[in-house]
Scaffold this motif. Structure first.
Motif, PDB file in Angstrom:
ATOM      1  N   ASP B 101      38.218  37.052  53.212  1.00  0.00           N
ATOM      2  CA  ASP B 101      39.555  37.609  53.423  1.00  0.00           C
ATOM      3  C   ASP B 101      40.645  36.566  53.192  1.00  0.00           C
ATOM      4  N   SER B 102      40.256  35.311  53.440  1.00  0.00           N
ATOM      5  CA  SER B 102      41.266  34.252  53.318  1.00  0.00           C
ATOM      6  C   SER B 102      41.656  33.989  51.867  1.00  0.00           C
ATOM      7  N   THR B 103      40.826  34.477  50.949  1.00  0.00           N
ATOM      8  CA  THR B 103      41.156  34.265  49.534  1.00  0.00           C
ATOM      9  C   THR B 103      42.095  35.373  49.071  1.00  0.00           C
ATOM     10  N   GLY B 104      43.203  34.965  48.668  1.00  0.00           N
ATOM     11  CA  GLY B 104      44.176  35.952  48.235  1.00  0.00           C
ATOM     12  C   GLY B 104      43.941  36.391  46.807  1.00  0.00           C
ATOM     13  N   GLU B 105      44.826  37.204  46.311  1.00  0.00           N
ATOM     14  CA  GLU B 105      44.685  37.731  44.950  1.00  0.00           C
ATOM     15  C   GLU B 105      44.717  36.605  43.919  1.00  0.00           C
ATOM     16  N   ALA B 106      45.652  35.663  44.189  1.00  0.00           N
ATOM     17  CA  ALA B 106      45.771  34.539  43.256  1.00  0.00           C
ATOM     18  C   ALA B 106      44.486  33.735  43.256  1.00  0.00           C
ATOM     19  N   GLY B 107      43.953  33.557  44.448  1.00  0.00           N
ATOM     20  CA  GLY B 107      42.687  32.801  44.561  1.00  0.00           C
ATOM     21  C   GLY B 107      41.569  33.495  43.824  1.00  0.00           C
ATOM     22  N   ARG B 108      41.491  34.843  43.949  1.00  0.00           N
ATOM     23  CA  ARG B 108      40.432  35.609  43.267  1.00  0.00           C
ATOM     24  C   ARG B 108      40.579  35.529  41.752  1.00  0.00           C
ATOM     25  N   LYS B 109      41.841  35.522  41.311  1.00  0.00           N
ATOM     26  CA  LYS B 109      42.062  35.415  39.860  1.00  0.00           C
ATOM     27  C   LYS B 109      41.586  34.063  39.343  1.00  0.00           C
ATOM     28  N   ALA B 110      41.907  33.048  40.178  1.00  0.00           N
ATOM     29  CA  ALA B 110      41.444  31.700  39.790  1.00  0.00           C
ATOM     30  C   ALA B 110      39.921  31.670  39.733  1.00  0.00           C
ATOM     31  N   LEU B 111      39.311  32.325  40.758  1.00  0.00           N
ATOM     32  CA  LEU B 111      37.832  32.390  40.773  1.00  0.00           C
ATOM     33  C   LEU B 111      37.315  33.169  39.557  1.00  0.00           C
ATOM     34  N   ALA B 112      38.077  34.281  39.239  1.00  0.00           N
ATOM     35  CA  ALA B 112      37.675  35.077  38.063  1.00  0.00           C
ATOM     36  C   ALA B 112      37.712  34.216  36.805  1.00  0.00           C
ATOM     37  N   ASN B 113      38.715  33.370  36.705  1.00  0.00           N
ATOM     38  CA  ASN B 113      38.812  32.476  35.534  1.00  0.00           C
ATOM     39  C   ASN B 113      37.629  31.516  35.494  1.00  0.00           C
ATOM     40  N   GLU B 114      37.267  31.040  36.697  1.00  0.00           N
ATOM     41  CA  GLU B 114      36.123  30.118  36.760  1.00  0.00           C
ATOM     42  C   GLU B 114      34.844  30.837  36.327  1.00  0.00           C
ATOM     43  N   VAL B 115      34.699  32.085  36.827  1.00  0.00           N
ATOM     44  CA  VAL B 115      33.504  32.858  36.434  1.00  0.00           C
ATOM     45  C   VAL B 115      33.498  33.064  34.920  1.00  0.00           C
ATOM     46  N   LYS B 116      34.654  33.314  34.361  1.00  0.00           N
ATOM     47  CA  LYS B 116      34.739  33.526  32.910  1.00  0.00           C
ATOM     48  C   LYS B 116      34.264  32.269  32.160  1.00  0.00           C
ATOM     49  N   ALA B 117      34.742  31.118  32.675  1.00  0.00           N
ATOM     50  CA  ALA B 117      34.344  29.857  32.017  1.00  0.00           C
ATOM     51  C   ALA B 117      32.829  29.649  32.142  1.00  0.00           C
ATOM     52  N   PHE B 233      24.956  38.002  31.655  1.00  0.00           N
ATOM     53  CA  PHE B 233      26.282  37.809  31.061  1.00  0.00           C
ATOM     54  C   PHE B 233      27.193  39.001  31.370  1.00  0.00           C
ATOM     55  N   ASN B 234      26.660  40.188  31.103  1.00  0.00           N
ATOM     56  CA  ASN B 234      27.469  41.397  31.350  1.00  0.00           C
ATOM     57  C   ASN B 234      27.772  41.544  32.843  1.00  0.00           C
ATOM     58  N   MET B 235      26.799  41.098  33.638  1.00  0.00           N
ATOM     59  CA  MET B 235      26.994  41.151  35.079  1.00  0.00           C
ATOM     60  C   MET B 235      28.192  40.285  35.465  1.00  0.00           C
ATOM     61  N   LEU B 236      28.200  39.059  34.889  1.00  0.00           N
ATOM     62  CA  LEU B 236      29.309  38.150  35.203  1.00  0.00           C
ATOM     63  C   LEU B 236      30.636  38.704  34.685  1.00  0.00           C
ATOM     64  N   THR B 237      30.586  39.408  33.556  1.00  0.00           N
ATOM     65  CA  THR B 237      31.799  40.039  33.029  1.00  0.00           C
ATOM     66  C   THR B 237      32.342  41.028  34.066  1.00  0.00           C
ATOM     67  N   ASN B 238      31.413  41.805  34.613  1.00  0.00           N
ATOM     68  CA  ASN B 238      31.835  42.806  35.600  1.00  0.00           C
ATOM     69  C   ASN B 238      32.297  42.150  36.895  1.00  0.00           C
ATOM     70  N   ILE B 239      31.608  41.058  37.285  1.00  0.00           N
ATOM     71  CA  ILE B 239      32.011  40.336  38.495  1.00  0.00           C
ATOM     72  C   ILE B 239      33.433  39.798  38.324  1.00  0.00           C
ATOM     73  N   LYS B 241      35.645  40.994  36.383  1.00  0.00           N
ATOM     74  CA  LYS B 241      36.581  42.127  36.415  1.00  0.00           C
ATOM     75  C   LYS B 241      36.857  42.546  37.871  1.00  0.00           C
ATOM     76  N   CYS B 242      35.772  42.617  38.663  1.00  0.00           N
ATOM     77  CA  CYS B 242      35.923  43.008  40.069  1.00  0.00           C
ATOM     78  C   CYS B 242      36.860  42.054  40.804  1.00  0.00           C
ATOM     79  N   MET B 243      36.695  40.760  40.477  1.00  0.00           N
ATOM     80  CA  MET B 243      37.542  39.760  41.124  1.00  0.00           C
ATOM     81  C   MET B 243      38.998  39.964  40.751  1.00  0.00           C
ATOM     82  N   ARG B 244      39.210  40.231  39.455  1.00  0.00           N
ATOM     83  CA  ARG B 244      40.587  40.435  39.001  1.00  0.00           C
ATOM     84  C   ARG B 244      41.157  41.713  39.613  1.00  0.00           C
ATOM     85  N   ASP B 245      40.280  42.777  39.683  1.00  0.00           N
ATOM     86  CA  ASP B 245      40.758  44.074  40.173  1.00  0.00           C
ATOM     87  C   ASP B 245      40.755  44.128  41.710  1.00  0.00           C
ATOM     88  N   GLY B 246      40.140  43.178  42.330  1.00  0.00           N
ATOM     89  CA  GLY B 246      40.041  43.180  43.799  1.00  0.00           C
ATOM     90  C   GLY B 246      39.083  44.235  44.302  1.00  0.00           C
TER      91      GLY B 246
END
Lengths: 517, 339
Positions: B101-117, B233-239, B241-246
């Motif tokens: 819960d402590s991770t905000g939207e910005a934090g999740r987006k950053a995490l999403a970027n990390e997952v993408k990398a 790979f596709n799983m991580l793509t979806n993960i 996406k989930c992170m970006r979409d919350g």
């Protein structure tokens, strides 16, 4: 009884002459101790025989007794039976000797038979193929790896071609050698016939054929030496005639009769088979031993693959040529039915007849230098195909896009693991390529070993007969020296008799009737 | 028995020749270390030598193959370990963190970027090349097996991995849309002395060592009953996406699936370990076979040093004795004793 005054001198004189002649012969024997073919000689003597048979009236022979020694002649000491024994065995030893000589040449065609640690022969070639294909399998899309495979095939092809050329060279050399041998046989037969003629014309033989004590000994020695040599070429039978000549049968055919002799001729057909005929009849020579038989058997020997009467059942040069031809044909068959052409979609190309089209890796070289895989493959014409040469080493690669190694694996398995059927004309062999060559070199090794063994055995027996013959005919220096002493003493005794006779006459002539002078 | 001088000389020369031949033969054997080299000398041992040398040559090739496979396997293992590390990282840290819960939207987006990398890293590892082979990519030689389609989905040799199915009957992968075999996915085998056999142009799998890995086996393929991709790979793509979409619910589901996937992925690593162990055993066996073949060769054609040394001494003695005998026999006749 009446005795002439100088009677005793005459007897002593015969002894002096006889001993002088005997010493001459001792000298001759010693001089010829190591002369090839020399038979020891001996002076034949007899006490001079006295008879009154021709007298008109009966009278006592006592007065004629003690006339001395008569020199009947100079004989040679020889045993015909041992001659025959020696010649028969020598003939056999020559047959096996010649066969093993030529087969040793054949053995040298196979590097792994000449030296079992060698890697440059057929088995080394197969091992190289296996190694190269396995290297290729690790990178089956690379030209560099395909080139290693091509080099290994080229090496294998060259090994086969070299063996074929060497077999041809062996056959040509031995055929030429056979020609020279036949010339020599004809020469020897001529010489024997010529000596026959001289012996028959010798006055002593002609005038007294029953005189066994005098023969042209030196001519007999020369003839016997030639007969020994002739026995080495073929099995002979020597028949002595009353006129001092010998008739000679070779392989059952009368070839020397008095001063006349037959001759051998040799011809070679297109396939390289040799034919040795008698000039008189045109029929092939038929022998059971001797080096000529060795030549003919190995040069014409095709083992179980024999197709005609001209081919002998011995495993000779044609037999081993068949074996390497079969190897070459089997290699080409495997190489050309393992790697399919690619249909462009990564699958084997299928022809109009529904069969997979394979890459032609090996082929037969034609006279114009091009290759044609539809021609029968022999060890002499096997070559890397034009297809492989023109398309570069990478022709071997099934796919450059995908690592497809199973076709190369198949080729490797067929070359080194799987059993193939190798069919020659009359025999067939089941096994892989290395097994096949091991069978071939094992056969040639056994053939050489067998022939060498028989040669050594026959040579030992013939050597034994030679020793027995020399025991009868050879010069023994101790014996001659003892004879020399004996004849010297005998000579001295005869001279002493003369001195005694002289002293007797001195008494008779000078000392009788002195009284009253 | 009457012995003629010619016989004495002939026999003497024969003995001398025999003594010299024996002398030369022993010397040749000592110099070469071989009892014989010409097959006709001992056909039975000779043919066995040739057969053993053929076996030895093949076995040495098996040894090279095992070494080469081992080198390839260590590259595969490194790639798998790297992917495994990424998966653990995503599963234990990134997802947990994103779901906090402590991770905000910005934090999740950053995490999403990390997952993408990290996802892109996985793609690179999946396309690891050793020599001319993609170690996790079937049989392709020129084109990297894994790529990303325009829709962001993973393609294996040009086919969407979500559409790939496995046929148990023939053990091959098919594109369920076209029902065609997935290309460039053949098994590659190496001969390591297991008695390689072939059926047609296919290798019997238990007679050779399979050196290829299908990329599908590694990264997964198809979809589960919920329509979620089995592929990492596709799983991580979806993960991502989930992170970006919350979408925390779906992210949670993927988190659970990822735990299972990470477990099964570790099994692959264990499989590599097992293969390495097997190859070590094979290598030891091959080495022992090579030693045994060399021993066999030595027994068949090698010399016994002690025996040959004894022979050499004996030959030396015999030759001298024969020569001495010659000086005594040959010139001596009665003649020498007369005045």
């Amino acid at each position: 009884m009446l005795r002439s005054t100088f009677f005793g001198f005459e007897a002593a004189k015969t002894a002096v002459f006889a001993n002088q002649k005997s010493l001459d012969i001792v000298g001759n024997n010693l001089a010829n101790t190591e002369t090839k073919g020399y038979t020891r000689q001996r002076v034949e003597r007899a006490s001079i025989y006295t008879t009154t048979y021709s007298s008109r009236i009966a009278s006592s022979t006592i007065g004629q007794a003690g006339r001395g020694v008569e020199t009947l002649g100079v004989s040679q000491i020889r045993d015909d039976f041992l001659d025959k024994c020696y010649r028969d065995e020598y003939s056999l030893a020559s047959y096996y000797g010649k066969s093993s000589d030529i087969l040793n040449d054949v053995l040298n065609v196979f590097p792994e038979a000449m030296d079992i640690t060698d890697s440059s022969g057929f088995i080394g070639g197969i091992n190289k193929l296996y190694e190269s294909i396995n290297k290729y399998i690790q990178e089956p899309t690379l030209d560099s790896e395909a080139n290693i495979v091509k080099s290994a095939f080229l090496n294998m092809v060259q090994v086969i071609q070299r063996a074929d050329q060497q077999l041809t060279t062996v056959a040509e050399r031995q055929t030429m050698d056979l020609g020279t041998t036949i010339d020599r046989v004809n020469e020897v037969m001529n010489q024997i016939a010529h000596i026959n003629k001289i012996i028959a014309g010798d006055a002593t033989v002609v005038t007294d054929p029953s005189n066994e004590h005098f023969r042209p000994n030196e001519l007999l020695d020369r003839r016997n030496l030639l007969l020994d040599e002739l026995a080495g070429y073929g099995n002979i039978n020597v028949i002595s005639q009353a006129d001092g000549t010998v008739d000679v049968e070779m392989g059952g055919k009368l070839v020397i009769n008095q001063g006349e002799c037959d001759a051998l001729t040799m011809s070679k057909d297109q396939k390289g088979y040799v034919d040795v005929d008698w000039r008189s009849s045109g029929k092939s020579v038929s022998l059971t031993s001797g080096s000529l038989l060795g030549y003919i058997n190995v040069l014409n020997g095709r083992g179980n693959n024999a197709q005609s009467n001209k081919e002998t059942p011995v495993q000779g040069i044609p037999y081993y040529r068949d074996r390497i031809n079969t190897f070459a044909a089997a290699l080409v068959k495997v190489a050309n039915t393992s790697i399919p052409e690619n249909d462009g979609n990564g699958n084997p190309k299928v022809g109009a007849d529904g069969k997979i089209e394979y890459k032609i890796l090996l082929s037969a070289k034609k006279g114009d230098g091009t290759t044609d895989s539809s021609l029968p493959i022999t060890a002499g014409n096997i070559a890397i195909s034009d297809e492989w040469n023109l398309n570069g080493p990478g022709y071997f690669i099934f796919s450059r896009a995908e690592n497809v190694e199973n076709y190369a694996q198949k080729l490797s398995a067929r070359l080194t693991g799987e059993s193939n059927t190798f069919t020659s004309y009359g025999e067939s062999f089941q096994g892989n390529f290395s097994d096949y060559i091991i069978d071939v070199v094992g056969k040639v090794g056994t053939d050489v070993s067998f022939n060498e063994g028989r040669r050594d055995a026959a040579a030992t027996v013939s050597d034994d007969f030679l020793s027995q013959r020399e025991a009868v005919s050879g010069v023994q220096q101790d014996e001659e020296t003892a004879d020399m002493l004996k004849y010297q003493r005998s000579y001295q005794a005869a001279a002493r008799i003369m001195t005694v006779m002289d002293e007797l006459l001195e008494t008779l002539i000078n000392k009788i009737g002195i009284a009253g002078r | 028995m009457r012995v003629s001088d010619k016989t004495t000389v002939r026999n003497y020369l024969k003995y001398l020749e025999q003594a010299k031949t024996n002398y030369a033969e022993t010397n040749a054997r000592i110099a070469s270390g071989n009892r014989f080299v010409r097959i006709s000398y001992d056909v039975s041992a000779g043919t066995r030598v040739l057969r053993t040398r053929t076996d030895l040559s093949k076995t040495q090739e098996y040894y090279d193959n095992v070494k080469s496979i081992n080198d390839g396997l260590s590259v595969t293992e490194d790639a798998l370990k790297s992917i495994n590390d990424i998966l653990s990282d995503v599963q234990s840290k990134k997802i947990t963190k994103a779901m906090s819960d402590s991770t905000g939207e910005a934090g999740r987006k950053a995490l999403a970027n990390e997952v993408k990398a990290l996802k892109e890293e996985i793609l690179q590892f999946a396309n690891t090349k050793y020599g001319n082979k993609y170690v996790l990519g079937g049989s392709s030689a020129k084109i990297a097996p894994f790529s990303v389609g325009t829709d962001g989905k993973l393609l294996y040799n040009g086919i969407d991995v979500n559409n790939i199915i496995y046929d148990n009957t023939d053990g091959r992968y098919y594109d369920k849309l076209t029902n065609k075999l997935v290309p460039m996915d053949s098994d590659i085998y190496a001969d390591i002395g297991l008695g390689l056999r072939m059926v047609g142009s296919d290798i019997e799998s238990d007679t050779a060592f399979k050196v290829s890995y299908s990329g599908l086996e590694i990264l997964g393929f198809g979809e589960n009953s919920d329509g979620m991709p089995n592929n990492i790979f596709n799983m991580l793509t979806n993960i991502e996406k989930c992170m970006r979409d919350g979408d925390m619910e779906t992210l949670g589901k993927y988190g659970d699936i990822l735990i299972e996937t990470t477990d099964s992925f570790r099994a692959l690593l264990t499989d590599i370990g097992a293969k390495t162990n097997f190859l070590d055993t094979v290598e030891a066996r091959i080495n022992s076979n090579i030693d045994s073949y060399k021993n066999q060769l030595n027994n068949l054609m090698g010399i016994n040093d002690a025996e040959e040394a004894k022979n050499q001494t004996m030959n030396d003695y015999v030759l001298k004795a024969v020569l001495q005998m010659g000086s005594k026999i040959l010139p001596v006749t009665l003649m020498d004793f007369l005045n």
